[in-house]
Design an enzyme around this catalytic site. Structure first.
Site, PDB file in Angstrom:
ATOM      1  N   PRO A   2       0.820  -1.210   0.000  1.00 43.33           N
ATOM      2  CA  PRO A   2       0.000   0.000   0.000  1.00 43.33           C
ATOM      3  C   PRO A   2       0.858   1.267   0.000  1.00 43.33           C
ATOM      4  CG  PRO A   2      -0.374  -1.314   2.005  1.00 43.33           C
ATOM      5  CD  PRO A   2       0.645  -2.019   1.198  1.00 43.33           C
ATOM      6  N   GLU A   3       0.440   2.243  -0.763  1.00 38.95           N
ATOM      7  CA  GLU A   3       1.136   3.528  -0.806  1.00 38.95           C
ATOM      8  C   GLU A   3       0.270   4.574  -0.105  1.00 38.95           C
ATOM      9  OE1 GLU A   3       4.072   4.275  -2.182  1.00 38.95           O
ATOM     10  OE2 GLU A   3       4.556   2.443  -3.270  1.00 38.95           O
ATOM     11  N   LYS A  61       2.940   6.153   5.261  1.00 39.92           N
ATOM     12  CA  LYS A  61       2.163   4.923   5.164  1.00 39.92           C
ATOM     13  C   LYS A  61       1.833   4.346   6.537  1.00 39.92           C
ATOM     14  CE  LYS A  61       5.080   3.029   2.103  1.00 39.92           C
ATOM     15  NZ  LYS A  61       5.501   2.018   1.105  1.00 39.92           N
ATOM     16  N   ARG A 119      -0.749 -12.559   4.228  1.00 38.06           N
ATOM     17  CA  ARG A 119       0.651 -12.963   4.266  1.00 38.06           C
ATOM     18  C   ARG A 119       1.311 -12.719   5.619  1.00 38.06           C
ATOM     19  NH1 ARG A 119       2.834 -10.439  -1.276  1.00 38.06           N
ATOM     20  NH2 ARG A 119       4.727 -11.533  -0.701  1.00 38.06           N
ATOM     21  N   ARG A 167      21.941  18.116   2.142  1.00 37.31           N
ATOM     22  CA  ARG A 167      22.424  16.764   1.817  1.00 37.31           C
ATOM     23  C   ARG A 167      23.230  16.776   0.524  1.00 37.31           C
ATOM     24  NH1 ARG A 167      18.453  12.615   4.333  1.00 37.31           N
ATOM     25  NH2 ARG A 167      17.779  13.876   6.100  1.00 37.31           N
ATOM     26  N   ARG A 277      16.198  -1.016  -7.818  1.00 35.92           N
ATOM     27  CA  ARG A 277      14.870  -1.045  -8.420  1.00 35.92           C
ATOM     28  C   ARG A 277      14.928  -0.326  -9.760  1.00 35.92           C
ATOM     29  NH1 ARG A 277      11.672   1.417  -3.478  1.00 35.92           N
ATOM     30  NH2 ARG A 277       9.745   0.609  -4.321  1.00 35.92           N
TER      31      ARG A 277
END
Ligand SMILES: [Zn+2]
Length: 298
Positions: A2-3, A61, A119, A167, A277
């Site tokens: 879920p986002e 989230k 799950r 940063r 990713r």
């Protein structure tokens, strides 16, 4: 997974259906669902019985329900939805779901709150509320390191811009850093960067304030649109997080569209690997950084 838009849909639903209803019984049917509750199932149930949920809150989230302070002090039920966790508000006579792990019943005999997880990566626990450190509100201790998300009314744009420019890291990495800004997953990061015409490999301390402000505006547009179209509408009593992204594929400009034309300029979208990713960008609209500015060579 879920986002933010899906979690916000759940939060909104909970805020309408489970607040201020005294809890009469708690059934933890699966020990894994409350494994984070170190004192065990009876302690978990005792913390909830006789109190009620005062609010439904979210940060990124993370979702939690502060308990009525009069009876329980500054504590909160925290939900980890994991990969497949669902919070459902169901009429009591609804048949138990196959993977029903926790049932919370209310004294009014109305619909009950169920935690269902196929799950079992998710779970529920009781946590103390602590000062948030970046606003007047309190957050569960385990959430206190998570930054606000950009849809939070108390999100501080100046603070985000200032901290990001301090940063020295790729701007995509900064968007995914939950201590800086929360609620942005891989898909939303790529879509926001495309909208802002910014390459995710650009280095944060080389970006101007106006560029970061326009990125923030793009992030808000993407999240707001996703929320509006969000796969899951909140009809009747059903609260659902189904693990699907709120974005339908047809709405994506770059994510998952390798080799297809950029909706803005027609150039073929490129896929790269970033943080293990897939990342997608338009090589014309989102020019890569000059080598001297980058952490890694292009
Ligand atoms: Zn383009």
């Amino acid at each position: 997974v879920p986002e933010l838009p899906e979690v916000e849909t759940v939060r909104d639903g909970l805020s309408r259906f489970v607040l201020n209803r005294p809890i009469i019984a708690v059934q933890a049917r699966h020990p894994r669902a409350i494994r984070r509750q170190l004192a065990g199932a009876e302690d978990f149930a005792a913390a909830l019985r006789g109190t009620s949920f005062a609010a439904a809150r979210r940060r990124g989230k993370y979702l939690w329900l502060p308990l009525d302070a009069d009876r329980s002090g500054a504590r909160s039920l925290v939900a980890h939805l994991g990969m497949s966790g669902q919070l459902l508000v169901q009429p009591r006579d609804t048949q138990d779901e196959k993977h029903l792990h926790v049932r919370i019943e209310f004294a009014d005999g109305g619909p009950e709150l169920r935690f269902v997880d196929q799950r079992t990566f998710g779970g529920l626990m009781i946590d103390e509320l602590v000062a948030s450190g970046d606003g007047p509100d309190a957050v569960p201790a385990q959430v206190s390191h998570i930054a606000r998300d950009p849809l939070d009314p108390l999100f501080d744009d100046d603070r985000f811009v200032r901290r990001t420019r301090l940063r020295h890291t790729e701007v995509k990495r900064a968007l995914l850093d939950q201590t800086l800004i929360s609620g942005i997953g891989n898909i939303y990061a790529d879509e926001s960067l495309w909208r802002a015409r910014l390459n995710g490999a650009r280095i944060t301390d080389s970006l101007t304030r106006p560029v970061l402000r326009s990125l923030l505006a793009a992030v808000r547009e993407v999240l707001t649109e996703s929320l509006r179209q969000g796969g899951t509408s909140f009809d009747s009593l059903y609260v659902n997080v189904n693990g699907q992204g709120g974005y339908f594929e047809r709405d994506l400009a770059v994510y998952g569209r390798e080799g297809r034309p950029c909706p803005r300029c027609g150039r073929a979208i490129v896929r790269t690997s970033f943080m293990n990713r897939s990342s997608f960008h338009c090589p014309r609209c989102q020019r890569p950084p000059r080598l001297v500015d980058s952490v890694l060579p292009q």
